[in-house]
Design a protein around this motif. Sequence first.
Motif, PDB file in Angstrom:
ATOM      1  N   ILE A 265       1.848   3.519  -3.015  1.00  0.00           N
ATOM      2  CA  ILE A 265       0.996   4.595  -3.537  1.00  0.00           C
ATOM      3  C   ILE A 265       1.577   5.947  -3.165  1.00  0.00           C
ATOM      4  O   ILE A 265       1.446   6.925  -3.910  1.00  0.00           O
ATOM      5  CB  ILE A 265      -0.440   4.454  -2.991  1.00  0.00           C
TER       6      ILE A 265
ATOM      7  N   VAL B 150      -5.360   8.280  -7.976  1.00  0.00           N
ATOM      8  CA  VAL B 150      -5.881   6.924  -7.793  1.00  0.00           C
ATOM      9  C   VAL B 150      -7.353   6.943  -8.175  1.00  0.00           C
ATOM     10  O   VAL B 150      -8.003   7.992  -8.155  1.00  0.00           O
ATOM     11  CB  VAL B 150      -5.732   6.427  -6.337  1.00  0.00           C
TER      12      VAL B 150
ATOM     13  N   VAL C 160       0.834  -1.206   0.000  1.00  0.00           N
ATOM     14  CA  VAL C 160       0.000   0.000   0.000  1.00  0.00           C
ATOM     15  C   VAL C 160       0.865   1.251   0.000  1.00  0.00           C
ATOM     16  O   VAL C 160       0.552   2.248  -0.663  1.00  0.00           O
ATOM     17  CB  VAL C 160      -0.948   0.003   1.216  1.00  0.00           C
TER      18      VAL C 160
ATOM     19  N   TRP D 117      -5.942  -1.447  -2.024  1.00  0.00           N
ATOM     20  CA  TRP D 117      -4.640  -1.178  -2.619  1.00  0.00           C
ATOM     21  C   TRP D 117      -3.649  -2.343  -2.541  1.00  0.00           C
ATOM     22  O   TRP D 117      -2.580  -2.282  -3.119  1.00  0.00           O
ATOM     23  CB  TRP D 117      -4.038   0.069  -1.970  1.00  0.00           C
TER      24      TRP D 117
END
Length: 207
Positions: free
Chosen positions: A31, A102, A28, A202
């Motif tokens: 990101i 995103v 995650v 994610w």
Amino acid sequence: MNVTEHIGAAFALAAQRQEAIRQRWRAVAMIGYRLPRSLLPVAIQRIGELDVLLRCMEDDIADAIRHDIDVGSGEDHALHLAEMWVGSAYEVVRVVNERVAVEKTDAFKAVFRDLGVLRMPMEKHELEGGKRTGVLKVGPVNEHGVPERVETYDPADPERTFIMQIGLSLRGSAMWEPYDYRIGGVRRIERRQIADAMLDLWAPIPP
């Protein structure tokens, strides 16, 4: 050991017990690199490490409850850390929502909404949606969804406040009852449920 060593040992033990979850949080954190020259990856890793610790505490508490064992102040410490996790997770998701490319799926919006309705009464001692007007009648609900009592909340009152009902789920995780103006009532939200939803967004587990 001193206090610092005990805390470090707790995080290390939790990382061993929840290695799979820890690795998903590391995924995650990638990101965060979509926001160059920021510490967003570090912020994500930190809420991941705290989630790992909380999951172990929640498992311990749930096991103690099943066996009618007193965990002393452990529940209070877990609830305190859960509130810290919510505040930090909210800021991460807020930044992602505003500044990171995103996909804003319905699942993403649900996570952002859950964190938002929790964070306001926790950290600002008022309900989400400060621009609203009009007096609200709010209160906790029982297992049948029926309000147990009704309290008045006036957004124009400088002494306004809202205290959420808080407890533990069967998994030992913190569970709150925030007021959500989108549905015009109180609903229940579990901390681990939000963490699981973030991971599923994610860093989903391959089929």
